[in-house]
Design a protein around this motif. Sequence first.
Motif, PDB file in Angstrom:
ATOM      1  N   LYS A 126      41.485  29.001  35.403  1.00 51.12           N
ATOM      2  CA  LYS A 126      40.338  30.345  36.471  1.00 51.12           C
ATOM      3  C   LYS A 126      40.365  29.266  36.855  1.00 51.12           C
ATOM      4  O   LYS A 126      40.341  29.043  38.675  1.00 51.12           O
ATOM      5  CB  LYS A 126      39.750  30.842  35.854  1.00 51.12           C
ATOM      6  CG  LYS A 126      38.448  32.580  37.162  1.00 51.12           C
ATOM      7  CD  LYS A 126      37.624  32.606  36.975  1.00 51.12           C
ATOM      8  CE  LYS A 126      38.113  33.487  35.337  1.00 51.12           C
ATOM      9  NZ  LYS A 126      36.951  34.527  35.167  1.00 51.12           N
ATOM     10  N   MET A 162      40.513  29.723  28.888  1.00 47.88           N
ATOM     11  CA  MET A 162      40.556  31.486  30.403  1.00 47.88           C
ATOM     12  C   MET A 162      40.090  30.880  31.527  1.00 47.88           C
ATOM     13  O   MET A 162      40.740  31.021  32.417  1.00 47.88           O
ATOM     14  CB  MET A 162      40.375  32.399  29.744  1.00 47.88           C
ATOM     15  CG  MET A 162      40.363  33.236  31.383  1.00 47.88           C
ATOM     16  SD  MET A 162      40.766  35.315  30.831  1.00 47.88           S
ATOM     17  CE  MET A 162      41.899  35.820  29.419  1.00 47.88           C
ATOM     18  N   LYS A 221      46.296  35.795  27.463  1.00 48.78           N
ATOM     19  CA  LYS A 221      45.322  36.175  26.724  1.00 48.78           C
ATOM     20  C   LYS A 221      44.049  34.535  27.936  1.00 48.78           C
ATOM     21  O   LYS A 221      42.935  34.506  27.921  1.00 48.78           O
ATOM     22  CB  LYS A 221      45.414  35.597  25.578  1.00 48.78           C
ATOM     23  CG  LYS A 221      45.559  36.316  24.458  1.00 48.78           C
ATOM     24  CD  LYS A 221      45.572  36.527  22.987  1.00 48.78           C
ATOM     25  CE  LYS A 221      45.726  37.622  22.371  1.00 48.78           C
ATOM     26  NZ  LYS A 221      45.937  37.042  20.888  1.00 48.78           N
ATOM     27  N   THR A 222      44.995  33.749  28.447  1.00 47.64           N
ATOM     28  CA  THR A 222      44.743  32.395  29.084  1.00 47.64           C
ATOM     29  C   THR A 222      45.207  32.491  30.366  1.00 47.64           C
ATOM     30  O   THR A 222      44.047  32.108  31.292  1.00 47.64           O
ATOM     31  CB  THR A 222      45.456  31.593  28.702  1.00 47.64           C
ATOM     32  OG1 THR A 222      47.109  31.998  29.141  1.00 47.64           O
ATOM     33  CG2 THR A 222      45.190  31.242  27.312  1.00 47.64           C
ATOM     34  N   GLY A 223      44.863  33.791  31.067  1.00 45.94           N
ATOM     35  CA  GLY A 223      44.899  34.241  32.245  1.00 45.94           C
ATOM     36  C   GLY A 223      45.855  32.773  32.974  1.00 45.94           C
ATOM     37  O   GLY A 223      46.161  33.438  34.868  1.00 45.94           O
TER      38      GLY A 223
END
Length: 692
Positions: A529, A525, A556-558
Amino acid sequence: MDFYIAHRLPGRVRLRYDRKSLVPAQAALVQTLVSLQDGIDSVTVNPVSGSILIEYTDITENQAIAYVKALDDSYLENKELLVHVGVSEVQESLLQSLLFLCIEFFIKKLFPLPLRKFLSIFAIAPRIKKGINAVLSGMPFCAATLDATALALSYASGNFNTANTIAMFLNMGDVLEDYTRRKSYDNLAQSFLNTQETVQIVQNGNESSVSVSMLKTGDTIVVRANSVIPADGTVVSGEATVNQAAMTGESLPVQKNAGDSVFASTIVEEGELYICIKACGRETRVSKIASMIDRMQSLKAASQIRSERTADKLVFYNFLLAGLTYAFTRDFVKASFTLLVDYSCAMKLSAPVCVLAAMKNCAQMGITVKGGKFLEDFARADTIVFDKTGTLTESSPKVKRIVAFGGKTEREVLKIAACLEEHFPHSLARAVVKEAAERGINHREEHTKVSYILAHGLVSTLKKDELRIGSAHFIFDDEKIPKTPEVERVISELGQSGCSQLYLAINNELAGIIAIEDPVRAEAMDVIKDLYALGVANIIMLTGDGPETARTIAHKTGILSYEAQALPDTKADFIKKLKKQGRRVVMIGDGINDSPALSAADVGIAMAQASAIASETADILLPADGLHSLPFLRLIAMNLIERIQTNNDIIIGVNSALIAGELSGLLSSSSAALLHNASTVAVGMSAMRPLV
C-alpha cells in the motif's frame, strides 16, 4: 601505564597521566578497552590534557583503576589493536587548519616586498601547474583552469598581495570541502561498522566478552551456534557445521573440526568452535567496508553525473564573464576575482555528499546499497516485481494437508515424498521432511538414484514403480499424468486456501497432493500500500505456484497483478519484457532461482536471508526486518534526487547574486570570494543532513 588520581567522587574517578607518554591512538585504545569492562558506565580520555575520566557502578574504585593498570605495553604497543580504534590518522581540526592558513597569510605580510614576491611564486605555482595540466588533458573549462587563470592574472599585473589573498581563499575552500567530504565519508563507514559487536574470548580457562575490534592475532575465542565467526583462524577444539556461503559460495554447511581453517563472516549453524585468531581487523571486516564504499563511489547516480557535467559547462561562462569584466573595467584584479566566484566547486561537492548521506541513512536502517546509481534507479522505477516464497511470505513453510488418491494413505504419500525430497534443499522439501519426522515416519531409502529436473521436480523408481514429485506443470503438463474430476476438485479447493502444492505420481497415476502453507509476511499488505502511495504504478508478483494459489496470495497482499507458474528462466524473460515496454523495473527476491531476474532488472533487491548468489547478484540488500524498509528506501531515494536538484538551484542562485553584487560594486571582490567559499561549505554541510 603510569598515572595518578586527580579527583574522586562516589562512582566517578579522574586520573592524570603524562600526555607525552601516549599518542592519540593509544589514548583511544585505553578508552575503548576500559569501556568494555564489567561495571564501567563510561570512559573519556583526553589526550590533550592527559586526563582519564571513569564512571562506574557495582564495582569499587580500586577495581575500576585496576582496569587501567592492566594496560601494559602488550596492549598499548600492539599495532593490530591500534589500527582499529578509529585514530589510524590524526587529523587537525577544522578550526586549527583554518587558523593556520590565516596566521601564515598575515605573517607573510610582514616580510619585505622582494621576499613576498618570491614566496608568492611558491604559493601559486601548484595551482597554475594543475590548470596547465587540465588544459593539456583536454579540459580547458574546469575549476582548475579558473583558479590558475585568476592567480596568473593577479601575479602578472603585479598585485602580489591579491595573488596571495586568492591563494588563501582557495586553500580555505579546499580545507572546508575536504572536511565536509571526509566527514560524510567517515559517517558512512561508521554506519556500516558495528562497534557494539562482541565476542567471547578465552583467557586462562575463563570466558569474557570483548569488542570484535579489539581482537588480536593469537587470541582464542569461542563461537557457538547461530553466531558469526568474526575473524580468520584455526579451530583449536570443538566441532560444528559452518555455513561458508558468504566466503566460498558453498550451498551446504561444512563440518569443521580441530585443525581446520575458518573464515571471517562465515556462520556456525550447529555446535561450537574454539578458534585461534590468525587474521583480524584490517585483513577482514574493515577492509571489506572500505572496498565496499569505494565501489559505491564508483557507481554514481545520474543526478550526480549531471551536476558534475553542468558544473563544467558553467565554467565557460565564468571565463566569458571575466573577459567582459576586463573589457569594460580594464581591471585585472576585478576580472581575476570574478573567476573565483564559480559554480563548479559547490556542485561537485554537494552531489556526492548527498549520495553519501543517503547511503548513510540506508546503512543506519540495515540496508546495503552498492552504489548511488541504484538509489536513483529505484526512485524513478515505475514497476516492482516481487518473488513470492521467502519475499512476500515468511519462508517457513509447513505441511497443512495431505490428500491421498488411488488407495494410498496419507502416511504412505508422506513417507515416499519425504524419502525423495530429502535430496532437494528447497523450503518446500524441508517442510515435507520435517512433517515426516514430526509424525515419526522412518523413510529408509529404497528407491534408485534421484534425478532432479530444474525448477520442475524429482524422478526416481521404487520396486519397479516410477516416482515423480513436483509442480502441477511438471506432473500434468510435462509428464501427462491424467486429472480425475476428484483431483480437479481438490486442486481448486487447495488453491483457494493459498497453499502451495506438491504432486506425487506413481507410474501414471496421481498418488497424492501435499498442501504446504507459507504464511504471508504480516507487513506485506502495508508495504504494498505504501509503495503504491509513493508512486509505484505497477506491482507484480511472480510465483511458481498455480493460478489459484497465486490469486489468493496476491489478494492477501493487495497486489493487483501476478504471474503464476513462473520458472527461473521465464522470470528473467518476464523482467526483460517489461523493460522492452519502457518500464523501469525493480526485482525483489531471495532464492538461487531469482538470481537471473535480479540481474536482468534495473535494480535487483535481495532479502536479508537470501542465498549467497542472490545477495551477490543484487544491487541492494534489505535488513532482517523483512519488507518494512522498502518504503523508507523509496523515500530516501526520491529525496536524494530532490535534494541534489534543490542544492544546484541554490548554488546557481547564490553565486549569480554574488557575481552581480561584485560587478555592481555592492560587494568587494574579496567579500564576494569569501561569501562564495562560505556558501559552498554551507551547501555541503546541508547536503549531509539525513534524507528521512
